[in-house]
Design a protein around this motif. Structure first.
Motif, PDB file in Angstrom:
ATOM      1  N   ASP A   1       0.704  -1.259   0.139  1.00  0.00           N
ATOM      2  CA  ASP A   1       0.030  -0.026   0.023  1.00  0.00           C
ATOM      3  C   ASP A   1       0.896   1.210   0.075  1.00  0.00           C
ATOM      4  O   ASP A   1       0.559   2.437  -0.757  1.00  0.00           O
ATOM      5  N   LEU A   2       1.944   1.174   0.770  1.00  0.00           N
ATOM      6  CA  LEU A   2       2.797   2.296   0.857  1.00  0.00           C
ATOM      7  C   LEU A   2       3.594   2.495  -0.424  1.00  0.00           C
ATOM      8  O   LEU A   2       3.663   3.727  -0.986  1.00  0.00           O
ATOM      9  N   CYS A   3       4.089   1.374  -1.003  1.00  0.00           N
ATOM     10  CA  CYS A   3       4.816   1.675  -2.163  1.00  0.00           C
ATOM     11  C   CYS A   3       3.820   2.205  -3.511  1.00  0.00           C
ATOM     12  O   CYS A   3       4.325   2.847  -4.043  1.00  0.00           O
ATOM     13  N   CYS A   4       2.622   2.021  -3.371  1.00  0.00           N
ATOM     14  CA  CYS A   4       1.695   2.315  -4.416  1.00  0.00           C
ATOM     15  C   CYS A   4       1.370   3.583  -4.078  1.00  0.00           C
ATOM     16  O   CYS A   4       1.202   4.287  -5.214  1.00  0.00           O
ATOM     17  N   SER A   5       1.294   4.046  -2.972  1.00  0.00           N
ATOM     18  CA  SER A   5       1.117   5.635  -2.775  1.00  0.00           C
ATOM     19  C   SER A   5       2.031   6.493  -3.247  1.00  0.00           C
ATOM     20  O   SER A   5       1.901   7.699  -3.403  1.00  0.00           O
ATOM     21  N   TYR A   6       3.393   6.032  -3.262  1.00  0.00           N
ATOM     22  CA  TYR A   6       4.533   6.564  -3.598  1.00  0.00           C
ATOM     23  C   TYR A   6       5.073   6.537  -4.709  1.00  0.00           C
ATOM     24  O   TYR A   6       6.244   6.757  -5.265  1.00  0.00           O
TER      25      TYR A   6
ATOM     26  N   GLU B   1       4.168  -8.774  -5.230  1.00  0.00           N
ATOM     27  CA  GLU B   1       5.475  -9.574  -4.562  1.00  0.00           C
ATOM     28  C   GLU B   1       6.543  -8.543  -4.447  1.00  0.00           C
ATOM     29  O   GLU B   1       7.484  -8.762  -3.502  1.00  0.00           O
ATOM     30  N   MET B   2       6.759  -7.539  -5.393  1.00  0.00           N
ATOM     31  CA  MET B   2       8.057  -6.770  -5.561  1.00  0.00           C
ATOM     32  C   MET B   2       7.573  -5.274  -5.708  1.00  0.00           C
ATOM     33  O   MET B   2       6.549  -4.926  -6.229  1.00  0.00           O
ATOM     34  N   VAL B   3       8.659  -4.565  -5.316  1.00  0.00           N
ATOM     35  CA  VAL B   3       8.541  -2.991  -5.766  1.00  0.00           C
ATOM     36  C   VAL B   3       9.777  -2.925  -6.433  1.00  0.00           C
ATOM     37  O   VAL B   3      10.827  -3.609  -6.143  1.00  0.00           O
ATOM     38  N   TRP B   4       9.816  -2.103  -7.503  1.00  0.00           N
ATOM     39  CA  TRP B   4      11.009  -2.003  -8.343  1.00  0.00           C
ATOM     40  C   TRP B   4      11.282  -0.471  -8.158  1.00  0.00           C
ATOM     41  O   TRP B   4      10.412   0.358  -8.245  1.00  0.00           O
ATOM     42  N   ILE B   5      12.439  -0.214  -7.941  1.00  0.00           N
ATOM     43  CA  ILE B   5      13.211   1.137  -8.067  1.00  0.00           C
ATOM     44  C   ILE B   5      14.322   1.467  -9.314  1.00  0.00           C
ATOM     45  O   ILE B   5      15.018   0.540  -9.348  1.00  0.00           O
ATOM     46  N   MET B   6      14.240   2.660  -9.588  1.00  0.00           N
ATOM     47  CA  MET B   6      15.337   3.040 -10.608  1.00  0.00           C
ATOM     48  C   MET B   6      16.485   3.657  -9.655  1.00  0.00           C
ATOM     49  O   MET B   6      15.956   5.042  -9.173  1.00  0.00           O
ATOM     50  N   PRO B   7      17.680   3.070  -9.190  1.00  0.00           N
ATOM     51  CA  PRO B   7      18.475   3.690  -8.266  1.00  0.00           C
ATOM     52  C   PRO B   7      18.891   5.127  -8.415  1.00  0.00           C
ATOM     53  O   PRO B   7      19.037   5.505  -9.782  1.00  0.00           O
ATOM     54  N   TYR B   8      18.769   5.963  -7.431  1.00  0.00           N
ATOM     55  CA  TYR B   8      19.595   7.330  -7.421  1.00  0.00           C
ATOM     56  C   TYR B   8      20.916   7.237  -7.457  1.00  0.00           C
ATOM     57  O   TYR B   8      21.552   6.713  -6.937  1.00  0.00           O
TER      58      TYR B   8
ATOM     59  N   ILE C   1      10.502   4.824  -7.326  1.00  0.00           N
ATOM     60  CA  ILE C   1       9.581   3.652  -7.546  1.00  0.00           C
ATOM     61  C   ILE C   1       8.995   3.646  -8.904  1.00  0.00           C
ATOM     62  O   ILE C   1       8.221   4.562  -9.453  1.00  0.00           O
ATOM     63  N   THR C   2       9.307   2.599  -9.700  1.00  0.00           N
ATOM     64  CA  THR C   2       8.926   2.633 -11.114  1.00  0.00           C
ATOM     65  C   THR C   2       7.725   1.532 -11.326  1.00  0.00           C
ATOM     66  O   THR C   2       6.989   1.703 -12.359  1.00  0.00           O
ATOM     67  N   LYS C   3       7.671   0.553 -10.556  1.00  0.00           N
ATOM     68  CA  LYS C   3       6.700  -0.342 -10.417  1.00  0.00           C
ATOM     69  C   LYS C   3       6.232  -0.990  -9.287  1.00  0.00           C
ATOM     70  O   LYS C   3       7.283  -1.479  -8.306  1.00  0.00           O
ATOM     71  N   VAL C   4       5.087  -1.385  -9.144  1.00  0.00           N
ATOM     72  CA  VAL C   4       4.759  -2.312  -7.803  1.00  0.00           C
ATOM     73  C   VAL C   4       3.741  -3.434  -8.072  1.00  0.00           C
ATOM     74  O   VAL C   4       2.772  -3.057  -8.884  1.00  0.00           O
ATOM     75  N   ASP C   5       4.213  -4.658  -7.780  1.00  0.00           N
ATOM     76  CA  ASP C   5       3.318  -5.747  -7.773  1.00  0.00           C
ATOM     77  C   ASP C   5       2.720  -6.372  -6.428  1.00  0.00           C
ATOM     78  O   ASP C   5       3.530  -5.896  -5.459  1.00  0.00           O
TER      79      ASP C   5
END
Length: 88
Positions: free
Chosen positions: A8-13, A38-45, A32-36
């Motif tokens: 829920d938090l990842c979806c809101s962010y 099972e996983m959250v996907w981030i493009m590293p800073y 954050i580029t994608k959330v499913d």
């Protein structure tokens, strides 16, 4: 933090730059580029000396995960904080 709370938090962010702390104590900073379920996907800073998030439970950087960045299992997330100081 349980898996549902992390989801829920990842979806809101979605689309925002966050700092994710996993159950190993590693910090992952990126957008954050994608959330499913099972996983959250981030493009590293890559700012501040070029250091990004490449360790932990990541499944790769560019090219892995369909170009979404690093995948972090939702069940391993201890905390998520919105990072406002960074600009892309």
């Amino acid at each position: 933090m349980n898996k549902r709370q992390a989801y829920d938090l990842c979806c809101s962010y979605m689309g925002k730059v966050v700092c994710i702390t996993d159950n190993r104590g590693q910090k992952h900073i990126g957008r954050i580029t994608k959330v499913d379920r099972e996983m959250v996907w981030i493009m590293p800073y890559q700012g501040r000396g070029g250091r990004g998030s490449r360790g932990g439970y990541g499944l790769g950087f560019w090219g892995f995960g369909g170009g979404f960045g690093i995948g972090i299992a939702l069940g391993t997330i201890l905390g998520i904080a919105l990072v406002r100081a960074f600009r892309w």
